[in-house]
Scaffold this active site. Structure first.
Site, mmCIF file in Angstrom:
data_model
loop_
_atom_site.group_PDB
_atom_site.id
_atom_site.type_symbol
_atom_site.label_atom_id
_atom_site.label_comp_id
_atom_site.label_asym_id
_atom_site.label_seq_id
_atom_site.Cartn_x
_atom_site.Cartn_y
_atom_site.Cartn_z
ATOM 1 N N CYS A 82 14.933 24.111 39.084
ATOM 2 C CA CYS A 82 14.095 25.138 38.557
ATOM 3 C C CYS A 82 13.823 24.135 37.143
ATOM 4 C CB CYS A 82 14.130 26.694 38.683
ATOM 5 S SG CYS A 82 15.090 27.154 37.861
ATOM 6 N N SER A 94 16.113 29.026 41.374
ATOM 7 C CA SER A 94 16.986 28.591 41.441
ATOM 8 C C SER A 94 18.566 29.515 41.899
ATOM 9 C CB SER A 94 17.420 27.271 40.897
ATOM 10 O OG SER A 94 17.592 27.487 39.520
#
Length: 166
Positions: free
Chosen positions: A13, A20
């Protein structure tokens, strides 16, 4: 650490403190429950939070689902990741575009969206909950749970195909 036979999955991310790390934690739990031996990690496309623990809200909402993120630390996506990981999954299209721009041509096939593996969610991205309300963290986890289940199935199918080829 990854061995030559171990599949490696990286979740990506922007800052590596919300989406993430949540994906790393949830997928680690799903993969473990399925008996899969995988190398699982997460990273961010930006270096905003290197060395920091996941956002307290991500930790809180994940813990409610039995997922502990407390030992994770944010790191930035690096060039070696494109070679080291078999699959690099972006949480949204902006981060996927950043990954594609940095990824060597021979590894482009490894880049996908996390939600490509979802079966029950109607979104093609995992939205960033950082600036929103707490409901966003539950929604992110719902999407990640769905995509993680699909990813486990995909890895299991790939593993069974490879065993059939042996």
């Amino acid at each position: 650490m990854k061995t030559s036979a171990t599949k490696a999955v990286l979740f990506v991310c922007m800052g590596n403190i919300c989406r993430s790390p949540s994906a790393e934690g949830v997928f680690r739990a799903h993969a473990g429950a399925a008996g899969l031996d995988l190398h699982i990690d997460s990273a961010g496309t930006h270096a905003y939070h290197i060395g920091e623990a996941p956002d307290p809200r991500s930790q809180q909402f994940s813990a409610r689902r039995g997922i502990d993120l407390s030992q994770q630390r944010a790191r930035k996506l690096i060039a070696d990741d494109f070679e080291s990981f078999d699959l690099l999954l972006a949480m949204d299209k902006d981060n996927l575009a950043r990954m594609k721009a940095a990824c060597p041509p021979q590894h482009q096939h490894k880049l996908k969206l996390m939600m490509d593996y979802a079966n029950h969610s109607d979104s093609d991205i995992v939205p960033d909950p950082y600036y929103g309300g707490t409901d966003g963290f539950d929604l992110v986890l719902d999407y990640i749970e769905d995509a993680s289940a699909g990813l486990v199935r995909a890895v299991q199918q790939e593993t069974s195909v490879k065993k059939g080829e042996a």
